[in-house]
Write an enzyme that holds these catalytic residues in place. Structure first.
Site, mmCIF file in Angstrom:
data_model
loop_
_atom_site.group_PDB
_atom_site.id
_atom_site.type_symbol
_atom_site.label_atom_id
_atom_site.label_comp_id
_atom_site.label_asym_id
_atom_site.label_seq_id
_atom_site.Cartn_x
_atom_site.Cartn_y
_atom_site.Cartn_z
ATOM 1 N N ASP A 149 37.242 45.897 51.968
ATOM 2 C CA ASP A 149 37.172 44.960 50.855
ATOM 3 C C ASP A 149 35.727 44.441 50.806
ATOM 4 O O ASP A 149 34.903 44.761 51.678
ATOM 5 C CB ASP A 149 38.178 43.823 51.058
ATOM 6 C CG ASP A 149 38.616 43.183 49.744
ATOM 7 O OD1 ASP A 149 37.930 43.369 48.723
ATOM 8 O OD2 ASP A 149 39.652 42.487 49.737
ATOM 9 N N HIS A 172 38.837 35.427 50.347
ATOM 10 C CA HIS A 172 37.536 35.240 49.715
ATOM 11 C C HIS A 172 36.821 34.012 50.286
ATOM 12 O O HIS A 172 35.585 33.970 50.331
ATOM 13 C CB HIS A 172 37.691 35.059 48.196
ATOM 14 C CG HIS A 172 38.120 36.296 47.481
ATOM 15 N ND1 HIS A 172 39.446 36.665 47.381
ATOM 16 C CD2 HIS A 172 37.407 37.249 46.824
ATOM 17 C CE1 HIS A 172 39.520 37.796 46.687
ATOM 18 N NE2 HIS A 172 38.307 38.171 46.346
#
Length: 609
Positions: free
Chosen positions: A327, A254
């Site tokens: 993702d 992330h």
């Protein structure tokens, strides 16, 4: 039906344990076009008819799954409408779907999409009405445990690592089946689960208890079980993630770009088996990871943008025919090397089908249209991915939509039978790791117990455990400290001094840089142990905390801070049930990851009353 499910499950797990299907020889990928292009001839199938009637902008829209703000499809709150206007140029979730011809929508609590079963069902109905000729695939991250989006009264299971501790494939199937049925009842047809990563790095900041285990074969069996539970048991689409394996990193994708330095042989042995098992079980989708694996692709591109990994390895060697999804494209791991206009185009060129949550939908959507206009992508390549997406929707009954009954959803979600099943599954997962003085099981009746430590604002696990202990005859009190100040430590020590037993709950106390800056949880436990009073420490997330807690002689792990986990813990502490879990990961010595403090499979038990 149960016998048939168990038989199918047993077969899939046997195949997973054998590591099948075996990888093809390197350099001999199965051509993607051979598996996706229909034979020449007249258009006949529903998918062919749909595809032939779609414009290019409609086809490109099918590739995207994004979020929109608002609890109501057509009448969001003013603040949500303003956010949609800023992000998408329109006010309502329904208008976002219509403007971009979206193929999918993803729900989050922070987008105000998930409040209660009636509201979620009504939102799903409204968005489907806006979708036009091709219904949406609505999705959410319902892994269970630490990543659970659908709130109470939805049935909560303890998560993957707890299931790994339980080592029961039927429990994994049941958890996925019930989860899938409740999602489907409110109009969510796709769960971004299960996590198929093998957590071999105790310092992993992003996977941890989201993984079943550090053991590839145990992870493979439970991955296959959950794929079957979702798809066979609930007709809800599963997505194994994060290919080619996010389990051996100490960087969060992330916020950064992890590099996995496994050799090709290590990848085959450690990371590949769960994904092979998912393919064998017929998983609908596989999600890519924003990680670099030089042994699989030396270019430095993240796997999401890597043709050698997506097309050569996943499509070719593993023979995967389903949907490949990225993702989130808003994560830093995929944005460090290329601009937001290039990422979706490069993902499609790599072989990806579904593009999840680009940071700027308008930029991403128009970048794909421009790439087709410029000849960088062909419309045939777009058709290839849209065909896979439409095939998935057809398989799950999503090529047509009948409005759902919010009342029926309310009766399904969190129903008593589901709650009982969740409690039974969770009762088999609590792991006793240390009980040196034989303090447990503890005779609760007539005894005072202080429950303190880390507390989830969602589950309120500290007072929940105190309540479960009190229900069984203990005089229990709760003192939430989370990451305690010196004053809170003093208060806890004072309370412990007048209490027969103190139970301290910890969450990632091993991580003193991110999860617990300054080691405040460790400081609390040192102070409580120094009182000389009986102390039990329970890790309600990663089981690794004990390596950083010298002096603790009684230690358990629940891998979860859900209400069912606290109920199961109370029963184990008081001897109502015995601890059945065994460590699904080894616990390394602090500062020496190569040396085991407690081995994989370790777990104590005791007689119950």
């Amino acid at each position: 039906m149960r016998t048939r499910s168990v038989a199918v499950l047993t077969l899939a797990v046997a195949l997973a344990g054998a590591g099948s299907p075996p990888p093809a020889a390197a350099g001999t990928p199965v051509p993607v076009a051979d598996r996706t292009t229909p034979a020449a001839g007249p258009i006949a199938s529903p998918i062919d008819r749909l595809l032939s009637g779609m414009t290019l902008p409609q086809k490109v829209g099918q590739l995207f799954t994004v979020y929109a703000y608002g609890a109501d499809a057509d009448a969001p709150a003013a603040a949500d409408a303003a956010t949609n206007r800023r992000l998408y140029g329109v006010d309502t979730p329904a208008q976002v779907v219509s403007k971009y011809h979206l193929g999918g929508v993803i729900y989050f609590a922070w987008t105000n999409s998930l409040q209660n079963p009636r509201q979620v069902t009504a939102l799903s109905n409204g968005l489907q009405a806006a979708a036009g000729g091709v219904p949406l695939m609505i999705s959410t991250d319902q892994e269970s445990g630490v990543v659970s989006r659908l709130p109470a009264p939805a049935t909560q299971f303890p998560g993957n690592m707890a299931l790994g501790a339980g080592r029961n494939v039927l429990d994994a199937f049941t958890a996925a089946q019930i989860t899938g049925r409740e999602l489907r009842a409110v109009g969510i047809g796709q769960a971004w689960a299960p996590v198929a990563d093998v957590n071999v790095n105790a310092a992993n900041p992003v996977i941890g208890v989201r993984s079943f285990s550090s053991d590839p074969i145990l992870t493979a069996g439970l991955t296959a079980s959950q794929v079957l539970g979702l798809q066979l048991g609930a007709n809800t689409s599963a997505a194994a993630k994060h290919f080619p394996g996010h389990g051996d990193t100490n960087v969060d994708s992330h916020t950064g770009l992890p590099v996995i330095n496994h050799t090709r042989a290590e990848w085959n042995r450690v990371d590949a088996p769960p994904f092979r098992a998912a393919v064998t079980a017929g998983v609908d989708a596989i999600m890519t990871a924003h990680i670099v694996v030089p042994a699989l692709d030396p270019s430095g591109d993240p796997a999401t943008l890597s043709r050698p990994i997506v097309t050569g390895l996943l499509r070719g060697e593993l023979g995967y025919r389903g949907v490949v999804v990225t993702d989130s494209l808003a994560m830093e791991g995929v944005r460090q090397k290329y601009g937001d206009d290039r990422v979706p185009v490069l993902a499609l060129k790599a072989g990806v089908d579904q593009l999840l949550m680009p940071p700027n939908l308008d930029v991403a959507y128009n970048a794909v249209l421009t790439a087709v206009a410029d000849g960088e992508l062909t419309e045939a390549r777009i058709d290839e991915s849209v065909r896979r997406i439409l095939t998935l929707k057809q398989k799950r009954g999503r090529l047509s939509w009948t409005p759902l009954d919010p009342g029926a959803a309310e009766r399904t979600v969190g129903q008593p039978a589901h709650q009982r099943a969740a409690q039974g599954v969770t009762d088999r997962t609590v792991t006793a790791i240390r009980n040196d003085a034989g303090l447990l099981p503890y005779p609760g009746t007539g005894k005072s117990v202080l429950v303190t430590g880390w507390n989830s604002s969602v589950y309120n696990n500290v007072p929940a455990l105190a309540g479960s202990l009190a229900a069984r005859g203990a005089s229990a009190s709760a003192l939430v400290t989370n990451l305690p100040t010196d004053a809170q430590i003093t208060a806890a020590v004072t309370a412990a001094g007048t209490t027969d037993l103190t139970v301290v709950l910890t969450s990632r106390a091993w991580d003193t840089t991110t999860a617990d800056p300054g080691g405040r949880q460790q400081a609390l436990i040192r102070a409580l142990v120094a009182t000389g009073r009986p102390v039990v420490v329970v890790a309600v997330r990663d089981p690794y905390d004990i390596a950083h807690l010298p002096g603790v002689t009684t230690y358990l792990s629940t891998y979860s801070f859900t209400a069912v986990a606290m109920e199961s813990l109370a029963k184990v502490l008081l001897g109502v049930t015995a601890p059945h879990g065994r460590l699904p990961v080894p616990i390394p010595v602090a500062g020496d990851p190569g040396t085991e403090l407690y081995p994989f499979g370790h777990g104590l038990s005791w007689r119950t009353s």
